[in-house]
Design a protein around this motif. Structure first.
Motif, PDB file in Angstrom:
ATOM      1  N   TYR A  10      -8.567   2.771  -3.830  1.00  0.00           N
ATOM      2  CA  TYR A  10      -7.478   3.533  -4.450  1.00  0.00           C
ATOM      3  C   TYR A  10      -6.407   2.604  -5.006  1.00  0.00           C
ATOM      4  CZ  TYR A  10      -9.509   7.657  -2.306  1.00  0.00           C
ATOM      5  OH  TYR A  10     -10.359   8.668  -1.945  1.00  0.00           O
ATOM      6  N   ALA A  54       2.954  16.340   7.075  1.00  0.00           N
ATOM      7  CA  ALA A  54       2.047  16.248   5.922  1.00  0.00           C
ATOM      8  C   ALA A  54       1.484  17.625   5.569  1.00  0.00           C
ATOM      9  CB  ALA A  54       0.924  15.260   6.210  1.00  0.00           C
ATOM     10  N   ALA A 105       0.650  13.817  -7.884  1.00  0.00           N
ATOM     11  CA  ALA A 105       1.550  14.201  -6.796  1.00  0.00           C
ATOM     12  C   ALA A 105       3.011  14.056  -7.224  1.00  0.00           C
ATOM     13  CB  ALA A 105       1.289  13.330  -5.571  1.00  0.00           C
ATOM     14  N   LEU A 146       5.146  11.105  -3.343  1.00  0.00           N
ATOM     15  CA  LEU A 146       4.140  10.292  -2.666  1.00  0.00           C
ATOM     16  C   LEU A 146       4.764   9.613  -1.452  1.00  0.00           C
ATOM     17  CD1 LEU A 146       1.274   9.036  -2.659  1.00  0.00           C
ATOM     18  CD2 LEU A 146       2.205   7.189  -4.089  1.00  0.00           C
ATOM     19  N   ARG A 149       1.772  14.071  -1.302  1.00  0.00           N
ATOM     20  CA  ARG A 149       0.596  13.334  -0.827  1.00  0.00           C
ATOM     21  C   ARG A 149       1.015  12.275   0.174  1.00  0.00           C
ATOM     22  NH1 ARG A 149      -4.217  12.965  -3.867  1.00  0.00           N
ATOM     23  NH2 ARG A 149      -4.978  11.885  -2.023  1.00  0.00           N
ATOM     24  N   TRP A 161      -4.505  12.612   5.514  1.00  0.00           N
ATOM     25  CA  TRP A 161      -4.084  11.576   4.578  1.00  0.00           C
ATOM     26  C   TRP A 161      -5.219  10.576   4.401  1.00  0.00           C
ATOM     27  CZ3 TRP A 161      -0.783  12.185   9.044  1.00  0.00           C
ATOM     28  CH2 TRP A 161      -1.094  11.343  10.130  1.00  0.00           C
ATOM     29  N   VAL A 176      -0.315   8.819   2.237  1.00  0.00           N
ATOM     30  CA  VAL A 176      -1.297   7.736   2.237  1.00  0.00           C
ATOM     31  C   VAL A 176      -0.883   6.722   3.300  1.00  0.00           C
ATOM     32  CG1 VAL A 176      -2.361   5.884   0.902  1.00  0.00           C
ATOM     33  CG2 VAL A 176      -1.767   8.048  -0.237  1.00  0.00           C
ATOM     34  N   ALA A 178       2.123  19.754   2.030  1.00  0.00           N
ATOM     35  CA  ALA A 178       0.942  19.644   1.166  1.00  0.00           C
ATOM     36  C   ALA A 178       0.951  20.700   0.063  1.00  0.00           C
ATOM     37  CB  ALA A 178      -0.331  19.750   1.997  1.00  0.00           C
ATOM     38  N   PHE A 231      -2.674   8.629  -7.747  1.00  0.00           N
ATOM     39  CA  PHE A 231      -1.844   9.686  -7.160  1.00  0.00           C
ATOM     40  C   PHE A 231      -0.825  10.245  -8.151  1.00  0.00           C
ATOM     41  CE2 PHE A 231      -3.108   6.543  -3.965  1.00  0.00           C
ATOM     42  CZ  PHE A 231      -3.964   7.337  -3.218  1.00  0.00           C
TER      43      PHE A 231
END
Length: 193
Positions: free
Chosen positions: A24, A58, A32, A35, A67, A98, A69, A62, A29
């Protein structure tokens, strides 16, 4: 120059492998509106103690497109359980909502200025930093938690308001840097506030 990314600064790019077998980049992303990148690991009692609160946060946001990570930058030579196979096993067991990325060279931790695990960085749609620091005020024992800073910050952002407390000190174990004592931190790293 501060070690840790400052409010208003852009999110540094990255290309990191994840436990799902994909690699990634930040651009993955773009959909989103918010983030949340957070530095975490497998062994830290502050991470383990607050993972379920982070999960609930989270899940709560959502539906608003936020998002999450997670990034593990810890050296596997300090704690073997922080290696990639243990990351894969932990995600399989815990089913966290995540992505879990591995920063083995620790370049991303340095680019963001990660101090501890967990350490949260929240970015707006333009990928400018709007919050950094702790998730909660008692991550090792959330039964004693009085403040969920991450939840408050995300609530304010999603309501279109500025973050009332944009910087807090992360609470947790320091990042485990390759070739260093387990308590070592870069000399230019210091408390955020």
């Amino acid at each position: 120059m501060s070690f840790t990314l400052q409010i208003g600064q852009a999110a540094p790019d990255f290309a990191l492998p994840a436990t799902d077998g994909q690699t990634y980049r930040l651009a993955d992303f773009t959909d989103a509106p918010v983030l949340v990148l957070f530095f975490t690991c497998n062994h830290c009692p502050y991470v383990i103690g607050s993972d379920e609160v982070t999960r609930r946060t989270a899940e709560k946001f959502a539906a608003r497109g936020v998002r999450f990570v997670g990034i593990n930058s810890n050296s596997r030579h300090t704690y073997a359980e922080d290696d990639f196979p243990h990351m894969v096993a932990r995600m399989r067991e815990q089913q966290f909502p995540w992505l879990y990325l591995h920063d083995e060279p620790q370049a991303v931790a340095r680019a963001y200025g990660a101090l501890r695990t967990p350490h949260f960085f929240v970015f707006d749609r333009a990928r400018r930093l709007v919050y950094t620091g702790r998730g909660v005020d008692s991550p090792r024992d959330t039964a004693r938690m009085k403040v969920n800073d991450l939840d408050r910050a995300l609530g304010e952002i999603c309501a279109g308001r500025p973050v009332s407390v944009p910087v807090t000190n992360p609470i947790g174990c320091n990042v485990k840097w390759e070739g260093r004592d387990r308590h070592w931190m870069p000399p230019e790293a210091c408390d955020l506030v």
